[in-house]
Motif scaffolding. Structure first.
Motif, mmCIF file in Angstrom:
data_model
loop_
_atom_site.group_PDB
_atom_site.id
_atom_site.type_symbol
_atom_site.label_atom_id
_atom_site.label_comp_id
_atom_site.label_asym_id
_atom_site.label_seq_id
_atom_site.Cartn_x
_atom_site.Cartn_y
_atom_site.Cartn_z
ATOM 1 N N SER A 266 38.880 76.124 -13.514
ATOM 2 C CA SER A 266 40.112 76.359 -12.770
ATOM 3 C C SER A 266 40.121 75.604 -11.445
ATOM 4 C CB SER A 266 40.341 77.856 -12.547
ATOM 5 O OG SER A 266 39.271 78.428 -11.847
ATOM 6 N N TYR B 101 43.159 73.206 -10.548
ATOM 7 C CA TYR B 101 43.874 73.372 -9.277
ATOM 8 C C TYR B 101 43.926 72.045 -8.520
ATOM 9 C CZ TYR B 101 44.986 75.020 -4.562
ATOM 10 O OH TYR B 101 45.564 75.201 -3.338
ATOM 11 N N CYS C 181 46.375 69.833 -10.125
ATOM 12 C CA CYS C 181 47.732 70.278 -9.819
ATOM 13 C C CYS C 181 48.165 69.760 -8.453
ATOM 14 C CB CYS C 181 47.812 71.800 -9.878
ATOM 15 S SG CYS C 181 49.463 72.462 -9.538
ATOM 16 N N LEU C 182 47.312 69.954 -7.440
ATOM 17 C CA LEU C 182 47.652 69.497 -6.090
ATOM 18 C C LEU C 182 47.871 67.988 -6.069
ATOM 19 C CD1 LEU C 182 45.347 71.388 -3.558
ATOM 20 C CD2 LEU C 182 47.795 71.652 -3.897
ATOM 21 N N CYS D 109 51.306 75.066 -6.637
ATOM 22 C CA CYS D 109 50.055 75.300 -7.368
ATOM 23 C C CYS D 109 49.449 76.682 -7.080
ATOM 24 C CB CYS D 109 49.050 74.207 -7.031
ATOM 25 S SG CYS D 109 49.610 72.562 -7.513
ATOM 26 N N ARG E 199 47.980 78.733 -10.013
ATOM 27 C CA ARG E 199 46.669 78.269 -10.498
ATOM 28 C C ARG E 199 45.559 78.763 -9.580
ATOM 29 N NH1 ARG E 199 46.721 73.280 -14.221
ATOM 30 N NH2 ARG E 199 48.883 73.263 -14.810
ATOM 31 N N ARG E 200 45.827 78.750 -8.293
ATOM 32 C CA ARG E 200 44.806 79.228 -7.358
ATOM 33 C C ARG E 200 44.560 80.723 -7.540
ATOM 34 N NH1 ARG E 200 42.630 77.465 -2.007
ATOM 35 N NH2 ARG E 200 41.676 79.354 -1.203
ATOM 36 N N ARG E 201 45.630 81.483 -7.714
ATOM 37 C CA ARG E 201 45.471 82.928 -7.915
ATOM 38 C C ARG E 201 44.738 83.240 -9.223
ATOM 39 N NH1 ARG E 201 50.502 83.032 -5.435
ATOM 40 N NH2 ARG E 201 51.636 82.966 -7.401
ATOM 41 N N ALA F 79 42.258 81.606 -10.445
ATOM 42 C CA ALA F 79 40.846 81.221 -10.355
ATOM 43 C C ALA F 79 39.978 82.441 -10.073
ATOM 44 C CB ALA F 79 40.661 80.178 -9.268
ATOM 45 N N LEU G 259 37.881 76.132 -3.722
ATOM 46 C CA LEU G 259 39.322 75.924 -3.625
ATOM 47 C C LEU G 259 39.733 75.599 -2.190
ATOM 48 C CD1 LEU G 259 40.447 78.838 -5.951
ATOM 49 C CD2 LEU G 259 40.478 76.402 -6.504
ATOM 50 N N ASP H 224 41.669 72.244 -0.805
ATOM 51 C CA ASP H 224 42.817 72.276 0.112
ATOM 52 C C ASP H 224 42.552 71.411 1.342
ATOM 53 O OD1 ASP H 224 44.134 74.050 -1.569
ATOM 54 O OD2 ASP H 224 43.689 75.812 -0.342
#
Length: 100
Positions: free
Chosen positions: A16, A20, A23-24, A55, A58-60, A62, A70, A74
């Motif tokens: 994940s 993520y 996605c970013l 995104c 997706r972070r949630r 993980a 993560l 960022d």
């Protein structure tokens, strides 16, 4: 032995994190403003903020153990948008020409 294996598994980021990061990166690169990136810092950071929001699911999703990784993703994507010239010096440019 089982405890050691369980601890080792926790230290390895899950898929994940990669999803993520992808996605970013995809959201930032797909932003129409990135065709000719804005010179204003606030405008570049707005692109990053929009990608973070897009995104967020997706972070949630993980694992909690991946939170530190993560956060690094960022910070890394933000740093590139804060100072693109510095990121290019560190990572090289897309032309793959030798650096002097």
């Amino acid at each position: 032995m089982i405890l050691a294996l369980a601890l080792e598994m926790q230290a390895v980021p899950s898929g994940s994190v990669a999803a993520y990061a992808d996605c970013l990166s995809s959201r930032i690169n797909a932003d129409p403003a990135m065709i000719d990136p804005p010179t204003e810092l606030a405008a570049r950071l707005a692109i990053h903020d929009a990608a973070l929001k897009a995104c967020a699911d997706r972070r949630r999703a993980a694992r909690p153990e991946d939170a530190a990784m993560l956060d690094r993703v960022d910070a890394s994507t933000r740093k590139v948008l804060e100072d693109p010239a510095s990121a290019e010096q560190v990572d090289g440019d897309l032309a793959d020409e030798p650096q002097p």
